[in-house]
Design a protein around this motif. Structure first.
Motif, PDB file in Angstrom:
ATOM      1  N   ALA A  71     -34.360 -29.014  11.666  1.00  0.00           N
ATOM      2  CA  ALA A  71     -33.807 -29.600  12.881  1.00  0.00           C
ATOM      3  C   ALA A  71     -32.428 -30.203  12.618  1.00  0.00           C
ATOM      4  CB  ALA A  71     -34.745 -30.649  13.447  1.00  0.00           C
ATOM      5  N   ALA A  72     -32.276 -30.874  11.488  1.00  0.00           N
ATOM      6  CA  ALA A  72     -30.981 -31.479  11.177  1.00  0.00           C
ATOM      7  C   ALA A  72     -29.915 -30.397  11.031  1.00  0.00           C
ATOM      8  CB  ALA A  72     -31.067 -32.320   9.918  1.00  0.00           C
ATOM      9  N   ASP A  73     -30.252 -29.310  10.348  1.00  0.00           N
ATOM     10  CA  ASP A  73     -29.286 -28.223  10.158  1.00  0.00           C
ATOM     11  C   ASP A  73     -28.925 -27.551  11.480  1.00  0.00           C
ATOM     12  OD1 ASP A  73     -29.277 -28.706   7.444  1.00  0.00           O
ATOM     13  OD2 ASP A  73     -30.622 -27.047   6.959  1.00  0.00           O
ATOM     14  N   ALA A  74     -29.878 -27.484  12.385  1.00  0.00           N
ATOM     15  CA  ALA A  74     -29.646 -26.844  13.674  1.00  0.00           C
ATOM     16  C   ALA A  74     -29.028 -27.795  14.689  1.00  0.00           C
ATOM     17  CB  ALA A  74     -30.955 -26.296  14.228  1.00  0.00           C
ATOM     18  N   GLY A  75     -28.968 -29.091  14.357  1.00  0.00           N
ATOM     19  CA  GLY A  75     -28.408 -30.067  15.279  1.00  0.00           C
ATOM     20  C   GLY A  75     -29.314 -30.374  16.450  1.00  0.00           C
ATOM     21  N   THR A  76     -30.618 -30.267  16.231  1.00  0.00           N
ATOM     22  CA  THR A  76     -31.563 -30.571  17.296  1.00  0.00           C
ATOM     23  C   THR A  76     -32.409 -31.789  16.923  1.00  0.00           C
ATOM     24  OG1 THR A  76     -33.243 -29.108  16.356  1.00  0.00           O
ATOM     25  CG2 THR A  76     -31.745 -28.147  17.964  1.00  0.00           C
ATOM     26  N   ALA A  77     -33.020 -32.371  17.924  1.00  0.00           N
ATOM     27  CA  ALA A  77     -33.923 -33.500  17.695  1.00  0.00           C
ATOM     28  C   ALA A  77     -35.360 -32.983  17.711  1.00  0.00           C
ATOM     29  CB  ALA A  77     -33.736 -34.555  18.778  1.00  0.00           C
ATOM     30  N   ILE A  78     -36.253 -33.714  17.079  1.00  0.00           N
ATOM     31  CA  ILE A  78     -37.673 -33.385  17.084  1.00  0.00           C
ATOM     32  C   ILE A  78     -38.394 -34.341  18.024  1.00  0.00           C
ATOM     33  CG2 ILE A  78     -39.783 -33.403  15.703  1.00  0.00           C
ATOM     34  CD1 ILE A  78     -38.174 -32.357  13.388  1.00  0.00           C
ATOM     35  N   GLU A  79     -39.226 -33.763  18.886  1.00  0.00           N
ATOM     36  CA  GLU A  79     -40.011 -34.590  19.796  1.00  0.00           C
ATOM     37  C   GLU A  79     -41.099 -35.318  19.018  1.00  0.00           C
ATOM     38  OE1 GLU A  79     -42.901 -34.288  23.715  1.00  0.00           O
ATOM     39  OE2 GLU A  79     -42.356 -32.463  22.655  1.00  0.00           O
ATOM     40  N   LEU A  80     -41.193 -36.593  19.247  1.00  0.00           N
ATOM     41  CA  LEU A  80     -42.234 -37.422  18.656  1.00  0.00           C
ATOM     42  C   LEU A  80     -43.182 -37.787  19.790  1.00  0.00           C
ATOM     43  CD1 LEU A  80     -42.998 -38.734  15.968  1.00  0.00           C
ATOM     44  CD2 LEU A  80     -41.639 -40.698  16.632  1.00  0.00           C
ATOM     45  N   SER A  81     -44.271 -37.031  19.903  1.00  0.00           N
ATOM     46  CA  SER A  81     -45.190 -37.176  21.026  1.00  0.00           C
ATOM     47  C   SER A  81     -46.037 -38.442  20.907  1.00  0.00           C
ATOM     48  CB  SER A  81     -46.114 -35.961  21.102  1.00  0.00           C
ATOM     49  OG  SER A  81     -47.060 -36.148  22.129  1.00  0.00           O
ATOM     50  N   GLY A  82     -46.241 -39.071  22.043  1.00  0.00           N
ATOM     51  CA  GLY A  82     -47.093 -40.250  22.087  1.00  0.00           C
ATOM     52  C   GLY A  82     -48.448 -39.963  22.688  1.00  0.00           C
ATOM     53  N   ALA A  83     -48.707 -38.695  22.980  1.00  0.00           N
ATOM     54  CA  ALA A  83     -50.004 -38.339  23.563  1.00  0.00           C
ATOM     55  C   ALA A  83     -51.111 -38.612  22.553  1.00  0.00           C
ATOM     56  CB  ALA A  83     -50.006 -36.877  23.975  1.00  0.00           C
ATOM     57  N   PRO A  84     -52.181 -39.257  22.989  1.00  0.00           N
ATOM     58  CA  PRO A  84     -53.263 -39.594  22.051  1.00  0.00           C
ATOM     59  C   PRO A  84     -53.965 -38.370  21.467  1.00  0.00           C
ATOM     60  CG  PRO A  84     -53.870 -40.164  24.300  1.00  0.00           C
ATOM     61  CD  PRO A  84     -52.431 -39.734  24.330  1.00  0.00           C
ATOM     62  N   THR A  85     -53.808 -37.214  22.082  1.00  0.00           N
ATOM     63  CA  THR A  85     -54.445 -36.001  21.577  1.00  0.00           C
ATOM     64  C   THR A  85     -53.606 -35.286  20.525  1.00  0.00           C
ATOM     65  OG1 THR A  85     -53.480 -34.746  23.393  1.00  0.00           O
ATOM     66  CG2 THR A  85     -55.721 -35.613  23.712  1.00  0.00           C
ATOM     67  N   THR A 109     -23.963 -34.141  21.390  1.00  0.00           N
ATOM     68  CA  THR A 109     -24.207 -32.819  21.985  1.00  0.00           C
ATOM     69  C   THR A 109     -23.026 -31.881  21.814  1.00  0.00           C
ATOM     70  OG1 THR A 109     -23.470 -33.558  24.167  1.00  0.00           O
ATOM     71  CG2 THR A 109     -25.835 -33.720  23.679  1.00  0.00           C
ATOM     72  N   LYS A 110     -21.863 -32.406  21.511  1.00  0.00           N
ATOM     73  CA  LYS A 110     -20.671 -31.561  21.333  1.00  0.00           C
ATOM     74  C   LYS A 110     -20.409 -31.214  19.876  1.00  0.00           C
ATOM     75  CE  LYS A 110     -18.455 -33.170  25.497  1.00  0.00           C
ATOM     76  NZ  LYS A 110     -17.399 -33.945  26.099  1.00  0.00           N
ATOM     77  N   GLU A 111     -21.114 -31.873  18.949  1.00  0.00           N
ATOM     78  CA  GLU A 111     -20.912 -31.600  17.523  1.00  0.00           C
ATOM     79  C   GLU A 111     -21.400 -30.206  17.194  1.00  0.00           C
ATOM     80  OE1 GLU A 111     -22.858 -34.582  15.189  1.00  0.00           O
ATOM     81  OE2 GLU A 111     -21.709 -36.196  16.085  1.00  0.00           O
ATOM     82  N   PRO A 112     -20.824 -29.585  16.166  1.00  0.00           N
ATOM     83  CA  PRO A 112     -21.323 -28.269  15.757  1.00  0.00           C
ATOM     84  C   PRO A 112     -22.769 -28.375  15.259  1.00  0.00           C
ATOM     85  CG  PRO A 112     -19.656 -29.079  14.220  1.00  0.00           C
ATOM     86  CD  PRO A 112     -19.720 -30.060  15.360  1.00  0.00           C
ATOM     87  N   ALA A 113     -23.462 -27.275  15.267  1.00  0.00           N
ATOM     88  CA  ALA A 113     -24.881 -27.249  14.896  1.00  0.00           C
ATOM     89  C   ALA A 113     -25.124 -27.808  13.501  1.00  0.00           C
ATOM     90  CB  ALA A 113     -25.427 -25.836  14.993  1.00  0.00           C
ATOM     91  N   ALA A 114     -24.270 -27.559  12.550  1.00  0.00           N
ATOM     92  CA  ALA A 114     -24.460 -28.086  11.193  1.00  0.00           C
ATOM     93  C   ALA A 114     -23.847 -29.471  11.126  1.00  0.00           C
ATOM     94  CB  ALA A 114     -23.821 -27.164  10.170  1.00  0.00           C
ATOM     95  N   ARG A 115     -24.620 -30.469  11.452  1.00  0.00           N
ATOM     96  CA  ARG A 115     -24.119 -31.844  11.476  1.00  0.00           C
ATOM     97  C   ARG A 115     -24.019 -32.375  10.088  1.00  0.00           C
ATOM     98  NH1 ARG A 115     -24.532 -31.500  16.589  1.00  0.00           N
ATOM     99  NH2 ARG A 115     -26.235 -31.819  17.922  1.00  0.00           N
TER     100      ARG A 115
END
Length: 85
Positions: A1-15, A79-85
């Motif tokens: 995710a860091a290399d792609a410049g994306t965030a990871i969802e941290l789910s709060g669902a109890p399941t 959001t404007k930074e290149p994918a390889a942050r």
């Protein structure tokens, strides 16, 4: 995710199975950003946001790496930074 410049969802669902402490540490060191989410599909699941914020706190995420806490200017820059942050 860091290399792609994306965030990871941290789910709060109890399941959902939470990430362990080792994952949080490795992800932070790698430069990952997270997006705590309720993972709700209706209002009955909205309390999942409490679980997501709790998971972020247990993972010791700094505010600067939690996407919804970024200022508008910081979010726009990210959001404007290149994918390889």
């Amino acid at each position: 995710a860091a290399d792609a410049g994306t965030a990871i969802e941290l789910s709060g669902a109890p399941t959902r199975v939470p990430f362990g402490a080792a994952w949080h540490t490795a992800a932070r060191r790698a430069g990952v950003r997270i997006l705590p989410a309720a993972d709700a599909f209706d209002l009955d699941g909205i309390d999942g946001v409490i679980g997501a914020v709790g998971a972020a706190r247990r993972g010791a995420w700094p505010v600067s790496e939690v996407v919804p806490t970024l200022s508008a200017a910081a979010f726009a820059a990210w959001t404007k930074e290149p994918a390889a942050r």
